[in-house]
Design a protein around this motif. Structure first.
Motif, mmCIF file in Angstrom:
data_model
loop_
_atom_site.group_PDB
_atom_site.id
_atom_site.type_symbol
_atom_site.label_atom_id
_atom_site.label_comp_id
_atom_site.label_asym_id
_atom_site.label_seq_id
_atom_site.Cartn_x
_atom_site.Cartn_y
_atom_site.Cartn_z
ATOM 1 N N HIS A 236 9.578 -22.216 35.858
ATOM 2 C CA HIS A 236 10.779 -21.674 35.550
ATOM 3 C C HIS A 236 10.672 -20.426 34.350
ATOM 4 O O HIS A 236 11.031 -19.659 34.452
ATOM 5 N N VAL A 237 10.042 -21.002 33.438
ATOM 6 C CA VAL A 237 9.812 -20.349 32.038
ATOM 7 C C VAL A 237 8.955 -19.104 32.384
ATOM 8 O O VAL A 237 9.351 -17.805 32.109
ATOM 9 N N ALA A 238 7.910 -19.194 33.053
ATOM 10 C CA ALA A 238 7.097 -18.095 33.716
ATOM 11 C C ALA A 238 7.796 -16.819 34.550
ATOM 12 O O ALA A 238 7.738 -15.761 34.255
ATOM 13 N N ALA A 239 8.848 -17.705 35.234
ATOM 14 C CA ALA A 239 9.769 -16.531 36.177
ATOM 15 C C ALA A 239 10.804 -15.949 35.015
ATOM 16 O O ALA A 239 10.966 -14.684 35.058
ATOM 17 N N TYR B 249 16.265 -17.419 37.392
ATOM 18 C CA TYR B 249 16.682 -18.985 37.169
ATOM 19 C C TYR B 249 18.112 -18.898 36.397
ATOM 20 O O TYR B 249 18.276 -19.693 35.466
ATOM 21 N N GLN B 250 18.675 -17.860 36.614
ATOM 22 C CA GLN B 250 19.956 -17.775 35.885
ATOM 23 C C GLN B 250 21.196 -17.606 36.784
ATOM 24 O O GLN B 250 21.308 -16.595 37.226
ATOM 25 N N GLY B 251 21.885 -18.877 36.895
ATOM 26 C CA GLY B 251 23.322 -18.852 37.692
ATOM 27 C C GLY B 251 24.435 -18.056 36.750
ATOM 28 O O GLY B 251 25.290 -17.677 37.257
ATOM 29 N N LEU B 252 24.424 -18.221 35.451
ATOM 30 C CA LEU B 252 25.300 -17.813 34.706
ATOM 31 C C LEU B 252 24.667 -17.189 33.578
ATOM 32 O O LEU B 252 23.932 -17.747 32.647
ATOM 33 N N ASP B 253 24.997 -15.896 33.278
ATOM 34 C CA ASP B 253 24.243 -15.178 31.884
ATOM 35 C C ASP B 253 24.897 -15.832 30.417
ATOM 36 O O ASP B 253 26.189 -15.711 30.362
ATOM 37 N N PRO B 254 23.978 -16.278 29.846
ATOM 38 C CA PRO B 254 24.583 -16.911 28.648
ATOM 39 C C PRO B 254 25.412 -16.016 27.545
ATOM 40 O O PRO B 254 26.043 -16.313 26.873
ATOM 41 N N ALA C 142 4.682 -20.138 28.756
ATOM 42 C CA ALA C 142 5.545 -20.521 27.676
ATOM 43 C C ALA C 142 4.878 -20.759 26.363
ATOM 44 O O ALA C 142 5.453 -20.439 25.102
ATOM 45 N N LEU C 143 3.395 -21.393 26.247
ATOM 46 C CA LEU C 143 2.825 -21.566 25.083
ATOM 47 C C LEU C 143 2.295 -20.057 24.501
ATOM 48 O O LEU C 143 2.438 -19.807 23.250
ATOM 49 N N ASP C 144 1.963 -19.153 25.451
ATOM 50 C CA ASP C 144 1.721 -17.900 24.777
ATOM 51 C C ASP C 144 2.755 -17.373 24.374
ATOM 52 O O ASP C 144 2.559 -16.731 23.365
ATOM 53 N N HIS C 145 3.784 -17.316 25.038
ATOM 54 C CA HIS C 145 5.148 -16.672 24.538
ATOM 55 C C HIS C 145 5.635 -17.065 22.948
ATOM 56 O O HIS C 145 5.926 -16.576 22.136
ATOM 57 N N ALA C 146 5.554 -18.430 23.182
ATOM 58 C CA ALA C 146 5.888 -19.093 21.667
ATOM 59 C C ALA C 146 4.887 -18.838 20.657
ATOM 60 O O ALA C 146 5.260 -18.531 19.457
ATOM 61 N N LEU C 147 3.871 -18.634 20.657
ATOM 62 C CA LEU C 147 2.888 -18.276 19.859
ATOM 63 C C LEU C 147 2.716 -16.862 19.278
ATOM 64 O O LEU C 147 2.856 -16.361 18.435
ATOM 65 N N GLU C 148 3.011 -16.114 20.380
ATOM 66 C CA GLU C 148 3.206 -14.578 20.261
ATOM 67 C C GLU C 148 4.512 -14.220 19.089
ATOM 68 O O GLU C 148 4.459 -13.447 18.410
ATOM 69 N N ARG C 149 5.391 -15.209 19.296
ATOM 70 C CA ARG C 149 6.580 -14.893 18.599
ATOM 71 C C ARG C 149 6.303 -15.512 17.046
ATOM 72 O O ARG C 149 7.066 -14.924 16.259
ATOM 73 N N ILE C 150 5.238 -16.196 16.731
ATOM 74 C CA ILE C 150 4.867 -16.579 15.341
ATOM 75 C C ILE C 150 3.547 -15.979 15.064
ATOM 76 O O ILE C 150 2.993 -16.294 13.952
ATOM 77 N N GLY C 151 3.175 -15.107 15.740
ATOM 78 C CA GLY C 151 2.021 -14.071 15.422
ATOM 79 C C GLY C 151 0.490 -14.702 15.637
ATOM 80 O O GLY C 151 -0.150 -14.490 14.935
#
Length: 403
Positions: free
Chosen positions: A289-292, A300-305, A324-333
């Protein structure tokens, strides 16, 4: 514009009837003000027959000049109507049982006497200057012919609305629609549906009622109420707009704050997975889900938050993948190297299983340092030097990538 469906919020009346819940005067005022700010057009502010304190609270709320209709809930008796006169409410909901079971066991009367009381008390309330709704308790177990007759008598006496209450929560969407459609077909009076959630069907039944012709739905914030509760305001407001394109006048972005206020006042916490307002309903952990989602949120969005003033939250946990790991780590440099990824993935899964929760940013950084050190060593050195408390053991098979 008038809303296509009126949501009558009864948090301050039926919601407070939740076992163990008792609002203070200030809490009731706060909730009433937040309901008005959110665009709710009607509220049941309380039950005047409870006594002077309740009457005074209703009087204060009615005197706030909020942009909504303030209703007092009453039994169909002279005493309740007199108490409502003292409350300052502009409308009353005069309730009486609809089923033969409740008429006989609760009031000791039959259908004819019930119809007589409806005609008499609706006329009395109208003469007193009230807008009058008739509350049909236990309508879900009533004879359909009697419900139709009640609708006719109530309309003739000057009531503007008849509430069909599924008091013990036994209906399903099909039986709800059949009941509502029959009463709507009699004409002359607007129909409200009041659903209880004993079988988990209050929202579905309320939607079915609207589709069968009801234009008023009774709700409470967070679905609080007796036993399993009532149809939740937040679910109906969003579902009616999202599924049927019907306007309720509710500002969806106010729903999370309103939910939190009622949760605090009621002492009933909101489950993390509670639809619309739960803390985790826009959280994602599954690697697939996260990759998509990272590529295209609508996958994977039935309702826009964003429509609720919220946003997606990507959680690192046992089911996370390398994206997900790559995204999370990228956000903290930090950067995830290809050779480190399978080791970190195994560490993350082991940590999440052990702690029974998501992996925090601090823990992820710590696990990355361990994984990088593990990969810098040769196979024999890494096995010999791994610290016992580092959570870096990789059970068989967990080195496989899962994305």
């Amino acid at each position: 514009m008038s809303p296509a469906v009126f949501l009558n919020d009864t948090t301050l009346r039926d919601g407070e009837q939740t076992a163990g819940v008792a609002f203070t005067t200030q809490e009731k005022i706060d909730i009433a003000e937040m309901l008005a700010f959110a665009g709710v057009p009607e509220i049941e502010a309380g039950t005047p027959a409870m006594g002077e304190e309740e009457i005074e609270v209703i009087r204060v709320i009615a005197g706030l000049g909020l942009d909504l209709r303030v209703i007092a809930w009453c039994r169909m008796t002279d005493g309740d109507l007199a108490a409502a006169r003292a409350s300052g409410a502009g409308a009353v909901n005069l309730s009486i049982p609809m089923s033969d079971l409740m008429l006989s066991k609760k009031l000791g009367i039959g259908r004819d006497e019930a119809l007589s009381r409806i005609a008499r008390h609706v006329a009395m309330a109208r003469d007193a200057g009230f807008m009058v709704a008739v509350g049909g308790e236990d309508a879900s177990r009533a004879d359909p012919d009697h419900l139709a007759r009640v609708a006719e008598v109530a309309a003739e006496a000057g009531a503007f609305r008849l509430r069909l209450a599924d008091t013990v929560g036994i209906l399903d969407p099909v039986t709800t629609a059949n009941m509502v459609r029959r009463v709507v077909s009699t004409g002359g009076i607007e129909v409200e549906f009041h659903g209880h959630n004993d079988l988990g069907l209050a929202t579905a039944n309320s939607l079915a009622a609207v589709r069968a012709g009801a234009r008023h739905i009774s709700v409470t914030v967070n679905g609080i109420g007796e036993r399993a509760g009532n149809a939740p305001l937040e679910e109906l407001a969003v579902a009616l707009g999202r599924l049927d394109g019907l306007e309720t006048g509710i500002d969806w972005k106010q729903l999370p704050a309103l939910s939190a206020r009622v949760a605090a006042a009621s002492g009933r916490s909101v489950p993390q997975g509670k639809p619309i307002v739960g803390s985790d309903v826009f959280s994602h952990e599954s690697g697939i889900h996260v990759a998509a989602l990272l590529k295209a949120p609508e996958t994977y969005q039935g309702l826009d938050p964003a429509m609720l003033g919220r946003r997606h939250k990507l959680v690192v946990g046992k089911h996370s993948g390398t994206a997900a790991l790559d995204h999370a780590l990228e956000r903290i440099g930090r950067q995830l190297e290809a050779d480190v990824a399978p080791v970190l993935l195994a560490l993350v899964r082991h940590h999440a299983t052990k702690t029974k929760g998501p992996v925090s940013t601090a823990d992820l950084q710590h696990l990355l340092t361990i994984a990088e050190g593990f990969c810098d060593l040769g196979p024999q050195e890494s096995e010999a030097s791994a610290p016992e408390d580092a959570d870096c053991t990789m059970p068989a098979g967990e080195h496989q990538l899962h994305s």
